[in-house]
Enzyme design. Structure first.
Site, short mmCIF file in Angstrom:
data_model
loop_
_atom_site.label_atom_id
_atom_site.label_comp_id
_atom_site.label_asym_id
_atom_site.label_seq_id
_atom_site.Cartn_x
_atom_site.Cartn_y
_atom_site.Cartn_z
CB SER A 113 -0.94 -0.01 1.21
OG SER A 113 -0.22 -0.27 2.39
CD GLU A 119 0.89 7.48 5.35
OE1 GLU A 119 0.77 6.36 5.87
OE2 GLU A 119 1.31 8.48 5.96
CG ASP A 174 1.21 13.57 17.07
OD1 ASP A 174 1.04 13.08 18.20
OD2 ASP A 174 1.89 13.02 16.17
CG PHE A 198 9.81 13.46 8.82
CD1 PHE A 198 9.34 14.76 8.90
CD2 PHE A 198 9.57 12.74 7.66
CE1 PHE A 198 8.66 15.34 7.83
CE2 PHE A 198 8.89 13.31 6.59
CZ PHE A 198 8.44 14.60 6.67
CG HIS A 209 1.61 1.76 4.61
ND1 HIS A 209 0.39 1.88 3.96
CD2 HIS A 209 1.86 2.99 5.13
CE1 HIS A 209 -0.06 3.13 4.10
NE2 HIS A 209 0.81 3.81 4.80
P1 FAD Z 1 -2.94 6.14 20.35
O1 FAD Z 1 -3.06 4.71 19.98
O2 FAD Z 1 -4.11 6.79 21.01
O3 FAD Z 1 -1.64 6.27 21.29
C1 FAD Z 1 -1.10 7.55 21.63
C2 FAD Z 1 -0.35 7.45 22.95
O4 FAD Z 1 -1.28 7.29 24.03
C3 FAD Z 1 0.57 6.24 23.08
O5 FAD Z 1 1.67 6.61 23.87
C4 FAD Z 1 -0.26 5.19 23.75
O6 FAD Z 1 0.52 4.26 24.45
C5 FAD Z 1 -1.13 6.04 24.69
N1 FAD Z 1 -2.48 5.51 24.82
C6 FAD Z 1 -3.20 4.84 23.90
N2 FAD Z 1 -4.44 4.57 24.36
C7 FAD Z 1 -4.51 5.08 25.60
C8 FAD Z 1 -5.54 5.15 26.57
N3 FAD Z 1 -6.73 4.59 26.34
N4 FAD Z 1 -5.27 5.78 27.74
C9 FAD Z 1 -4.06 6.35 27.99
N5 FAD Z 1 -3.03 6.32 27.08
C10 FAD Z 1 -3.25 5.70 25.90
N6 FAD Z 1 -0.97 11.67 12.51
C11 FAD Z 1 -1.82 12.57 11.94
O7 FAD Z 1 -2.08 13.61 12.55
N7 FAD Z 1 -2.40 12.36 10.72
C12 FAD Z 1 -2.17 11.22 10.03
O8 FAD Z 1 -2.70 11.05 8.93
C13 FAD Z 1 -1.30 10.24 10.59
N8 FAD Z 1 -1.06 9.07 9.97
C14 FAD Z 1 -0.28 8.10 10.57
C15 FAD Z 1 -0.13 6.86 9.96
C16 FAD Z 1 0.62 5.85 10.55
C17 FAD Z 1 0.75 4.52 9.88
C18 FAD Z 1 1.27 6.11 11.80
C19 FAD Z 1 2.12 5.05 12.46
C20 FAD Z 1 1.12 7.34 12.42
C21 FAD Z 1 0.34 8.35 11.82
N9 FAD Z 1 0.13 9.58 12.43
C22 FAD Z 1 -0.71 10.52 11.86
C23 FAD Z 1 0.80 9.90 13.69
C24 FAD Z 1 -0.07 9.54 14.90
O9 FAD Z 1 -1.25 10.30 14.89
C25 FAD Z 1 0.77 9.85 16.14
O10 FAD Z 1 1.80 8.91 16.25
C26 FAD Z 1 -0.01 10.01 17.42
O11 FAD Z 1 0.88 10.59 18.40
C27 FAD Z 1 -0.53 8.73 18.01
O12 FAD Z 1 -1.55 8.22 17.28
P2 FAD Z 1 -2.11 6.75 17.63
O13 FAD Z 1 -3.29 6.54 16.78
O14 FAD Z 1 -1.05 5.76 17.60
O15 FAD Z 1 -2.58 7.05 19.16
#
Ligand code: FAD
Length: 279
Positions: free
Chosen positions: A7, A9, A101, A209, A259
């Site tokens: 895939s 991105e 973020d 990055f 990916h």
């Molecule tokens: P989460 O899974 O919510 O985790 C974030 C942090 O909180 C982690 O430290 C985790 O351990 C902790 N955590 C998780 N769940 C809980 C909970 N229930 N209670 C307390 N703590 C918790 N960012 C963008 O803005 N736009 C994008 O399009 C984008 N695309 C991405 C694509 C990929 C493949 C990846 C790997 C990252 C991408 N990101 C993007 C970055 C991502 O949004 C950041 O890494 C963000 O800081 C964490 O997102 P997450 O979904 O992993 O968060």
């Protein structure tokens, strides 16, 4: 179509020129027959409409499925639901569900859904099994996680909430990925975890990055890349060797796909996948 899930991105272009460049990029990448093209989403509102436009354009004009990224930070449930319904209307079947973020200097609220597991739960509650949901995984751990146990525990929650598969943050150390797979297997997590691959094209950008997202650029690699300070072509050629080798090791070790973070460029992804014999 290759048996592996490949895939690609993209980020949503801001200008007409960027948009037409992306059309040509995805036409070039079509030879790879990617499973889907995903489009990033700016948390806090910066590029959200552009993401929607780009996704719908891919969905309508390309044979390849479009997968919007959707981040929940700063959003309301009603706003997320509206977006999900709009995507459903256009036949979108796959979402990359993230927390996102906060953009620097952003003064908005955290939002009604504070972590990705809550977003996945919300998508499932509102749309059932309509969407294939991808989530993020971190072979070198998320920068906010305090330890590996906490990191994997939260990852497990996203899977339990209904994620179908995961894409990893990029990394240059294959062992980190294999250890993540082992750790997941030990925790009973059995969804496919596809390595995210960042081709190397610019040293400064890569270091910037990597510092923000917590990906490690190994010392040996940093030092070798510095040798190409005034030699962009040499750096690219060396980067292609390094990434092809990494991908080869990942696939040989059982990765179910790749990916590519393309940064809206086709050439590096195409050269690497060609060398791997993927098309
Ligand atoms: P989460 O899974 O919510 O985790 C974030 C942090 O909180 C982690 O430290 C985790 O351990 C902790 N955590 C998780 N769940 C809980 C909970 N229930 N209670 C307390 N703590 C918790 N960012 C963008 O803005 N736009 C994008 O399009 C984008 N695309 C991405 C694509 C990929 C493949 C990846 C790997 C990252 C991408 N990101 C993007 C970055 C991502 O949004 C950041 O890494 C963000 O800081 C964490 O997102 P997450 O979904 O992993 O968060």
């Amino acid at each position: 179509m290759t048996a592996l899930s490949v895939s690609c991105e993209f980020f949503p272009p801001r200008s007409e020129k960027g948009m037409s460049n992306l059309i040509s990029v995805r036409q070039k990448l079509q030879v790879l027959q990617p499973e889907y093209y995903s489009v990033t989403f700016g948390a806090g509102g910066s590029t959200q409409e552009k993401t929607f436009e780009t996704v719908i354009q891919i969905q309508q004009e390309s044979e390849i499925e479009a997968a919007p990224h959707l981040s929940c930070i700063g959003s309301t449930r009603a706003g997320v639901l509206q977006l999900l319904q709009d995507y459903q209307k256009y036949g979108v079947r796959r979402i990359v569900a993230l927390r996102g973020d906060q953009p620097s200097g952003w003064a908005g609220h955290i939002g009604e859904l504070s972590h990705a597991n809550e977003l996945v739960e919300f998508i499932r509650a509102e749309t059932g099994s309509h969407f294939h949901i991808e989530v993020a995984a971190y072979p070198e751990f998320h920068p906010e996680s305090r330890n590996a146990k906490e990191d994997i525990g939260y990852f497990k929650q996203k899977v339990a909430a209904g994620a179908n598969s995961a894409i990893t943050q990029y990394f240059y150390n294959a062992d980190a990925y294999f250890r993540l797979l082992d750790n997941c297997a030990a925790q009973g997590i059995d969804i496919p975890i596809i390595p995210g691959i960042m081709p190397i094209s610019n040293y400064e950008q890569l270091i910037r990055f990597s510092n923000t997202c917590g990906a490690e650029v190994p010392r040996w690699l940093q030092w070798r890349l510095r040798d190409f300070e005034n030699d962009a072509a040499g750096l690219q050629a060396f980067g292609i060797d390094v990434i092809t080798d990494l991908c080869g090791r990942l696939l040989a070790g059982g990765a179910a796909g790749l990916h590519f973070y393309t940064l809206n460029q086709a050439e590096l992804t195409l050269t690497i996948t060609k060398r791997l014999g993927l098309y």
